[in-house]
Design a protein around this motif. Structure first.
Motif, PDB file in Angstrom:
ATOM      1  N   TRP A 288       0.815  -1.209   0.000  1.00 44.03           N
ATOM      2  CA  TRP A 288       0.000   0.000   0.000  1.00 44.03           C
ATOM      3  C   TRP A 288       0.853   1.267   0.000  1.00 44.03           C
ATOM      4  O   TRP A 288       0.476   2.265  -0.631  1.00 44.03           O
ATOM      5  CB  TRP A 288      -0.932   0.015   1.209  1.00 44.03           C
ATOM      6  N   LYS A 289       1.965   1.267   0.709  1.00 46.24           N
ATOM      7  CA  LYS A 289       2.795   2.470   0.771  1.00 46.24           C
ATOM      8  C   LYS A 289       3.364   2.822  -0.599  1.00 46.24           C
ATOM      9  O   LYS A 289       3.330   3.980  -1.026  1.00 46.24           O
ATOM     10  CB  LYS A 289       3.934   2.283   1.769  1.00 46.24           C
ATOM     11  N   ARG A 290       3.886   1.820  -1.284  1.00 49.17           N
ATOM     12  CA  ARG A 290       4.428   2.060  -2.619  1.00 49.17           C
ATOM     13  C   ARG A 290       3.322   2.520  -3.566  1.00 49.17           C
ATOM     14  O   ARG A 290       3.524   3.427  -4.387  1.00 49.17           O
ATOM     15  CB  ARG A 290       5.080   0.772  -3.135  1.00 49.17           C
ATOM     16  N   ASP A 292       0.578   4.214  -2.800  1.00 49.05           N
ATOM     17  CA  ASP A 292       0.234   5.601  -2.485  1.00 49.05           C
ATOM     18  C   ASP A 292       1.312   6.568  -2.959  1.00 49.05           C
ATOM     19  O   ASP A 292       1.003   7.661  -3.445  1.00 49.05           O
ATOM     20  CB  ASP A 292       0.012   5.753  -0.983  1.00 49.05           C
ATOM     21  N   ASP A 293       2.564   6.182  -2.808  1.00 44.67           N
ATOM     22  CA  ASP A 293       3.658   7.064  -3.222  1.00 44.67           C
ATOM     23  C   ASP A 293       3.621   7.321  -4.727  1.00 44.67           C
ATOM     24  O   ASP A 293       3.763   8.467  -5.188  1.00 44.67           O
ATOM     25  CB  ASP A 293       5.010   6.451  -2.835  1.00 44.67           C
TER      26      ASP A 293
END
Length: 434
Positions: A288-290, A292-293
């Motif tokens: 999820w972090k990648r 969103d980035d």
């Protein structure tokens, strides 16, 4: 646009851009399947890879599911292309007949333009699969070469006083490039689609564990089909309404300005769209972090490009209308600036929608239906009574005050629910469908 403005009369320009708006009815025939193919392809290619000449390598289950996806989608688009010709040719002839007492040919150009668009529709599943697999550079390069070839053919026809036959020339350039690429660089993919229906792969792809159209693809497609079909009334109704109530000259001015706005939108979102195929893989891996980035970075870059394009485009139209006669081929520069400003909201809306749909779900169906009703009614009423100004103001207000906030709140809610620790694992090939 300069060639169109100098080689077509104001009336012909109106016919030309209204052709384009009616040809956009092709979205009612593909029913959103192009986007669905790309999403499913991105998930399947977690276990697949390309080999020489478009052959596929991977686990037997993944290859079988890929073959089934390729075969079923080529059949769908083949039937859709045929239906498009059968329906749109007579429908367009009836519509344009109302203004058909003109001194130039439009019936044969319209018929050829529909046939060309239908043939281009048939090639879509191959490139949608490639896009979903991560071949973004290849697909974008093909689109760029196709656009250049189409433009050169269109300019040539216009320079030779071919008039509205230029609408067919645009499609012809894309056909040559698309089929030329597939036959020379991806022949094995075409052969696989053929063998999947008429060869040894036909029985293999129907074995247990294969792709279920009705259980996996259709639950997403029918929602997206409603969304895509409804979007016609949001984005493509301007020219037909203005053509009907105010004549081809006003429709041509709106068509020319819309072309510039769409070019701004397409150019700005390119920096975002190149990353969209990666979204599906990140969702499958729950990174999820990648996700969103990449989403935030791509959206930010697209908005910066749109800012530059809006200022440059509005200034260019102001200069043309102040110092040349070519400026008469556009709507007034203040209205054009408002139309260009709407692109900012469209970029964010498109980015949020791509983020949501990368989860193989379509939560924006209700919003699109409501927006299409609002925009369709506003385009008809304000277009009829206030011409281009009414259409432009209504478009800006509906995008900024309804579509954008609605999409944002849906995105925020779904992101919170889907990415929570208790959310179910993303579907893997061969598991239960959506």
């Amino acid at each position: 646009m300069v060639v169109i403005a100098t080689k077509l009369s104001p009336i012909q320009q109106g016919f030309y851009f209204t052709f384009s708006s009616l040809l956009a009815l092709q979205m009612f025939f593909d029913l959103g399947l192009m986007f669905v193919i790309a999403q499913f392809s991105s998930h399947e290619f977690v276990d697949l890879s390309w080999k020489k000449n478009g052959a596929i390598d991977g686990s037997p289950l993944a290859v079988r599911r890929f073959t089934d996806l390729l075969c079923k989608t080529t059949l769908w688009f083949g039937v859709a292309a045929l239906l498009m010709i059968i329906v749109l040719v007579p429908a367009g002839l009836i519509f344009f007949q109302q203004k058909g007492n003109v001194d130039f040919s439009w019936r044969i150009p319209w018929t050829l333009a529909v046939i060309g668009t239908a043939l281009n529709l048939f090639v879509c599943p191959f490139f949608s699969i490639m896009l979903g697999s991560g071949e973004v550079v290849t697909v974008n390069k093909r689109e760029l070469v196709s656009a250049l070839s189409s433009s050169i053919l269109c300019w040539s026809v216009l320079s030779l006083h071919g008039g509205l036959y230029a609408a067919f020339a645009v499609n012809l350039g894309g056909l040559f490039i698309s089929w030329g690429y597939l036959l020379s660089r991806r022949p094995e993919m075409i052969k696989l689609a053929w063998r999947g229906w008429f060869g040894e792969e036909r029985q293999q792809r129907k074995a247990s564990g294969g792709l279920s159209w009705w259980k996996e693809i259709w639950p997403m497609q029918w929602r997206l089909a409603i969304s895509v079909g409804s979007s016609y009334f949001i984005f493509q109704l301007f020219n037909p309404v203005l053509f009907q109530y105010h004549g081809s000259v006003i429709a041509g001015q709106m068509g020319m300005t819309l072309t510039a706005a769409n070019a701004l939108l397409a150019g700005s979102t390119t920096v975002f769209n190149v990353k969209v195929p990666e979204f599906g893989k990140l969702v499958a891996n729950r990174d999820w972090k990648r996700l969103d980035d990449i989403f935030m970075d791509g959206t930010r870059r697209a908005l910066l490009l749109a800012l530059f394009g809006t200022v440059a485009g509005t200034s260019a139209i102001w200069a043309l209308q102040s110092y040349t006669t070519l400026g008469k081929r556009f709507i007034p520069y203040a209205e054009a600036g408002l139309l260009f400003s709407t692109v900012f909201f469209q970029i964010v809306i498109a980015s949020l929608a791509a983020y949501l749909r990368s989860h193989k779900k379509e939560p924006l169906m209700k919003m699109t239906i409501l927006a299409s009703i609002l925009q369709g009614a506003a385009t008809w009423y304000f277009g009829k009574h206030y011409a281009a100004l009414g259409v432009t103001v209504a478009f800006f207000i509906i995008n900024s005050c309804f579509i954008f906030p609605y999409t944002f709140f849906v995105w925020r809610r779904c992101k919170r629910q889907w990415h929570s620790a208790e959310a179910p694992e993303p579907l893997q090939p061969g598991t239960e469908p959506l």
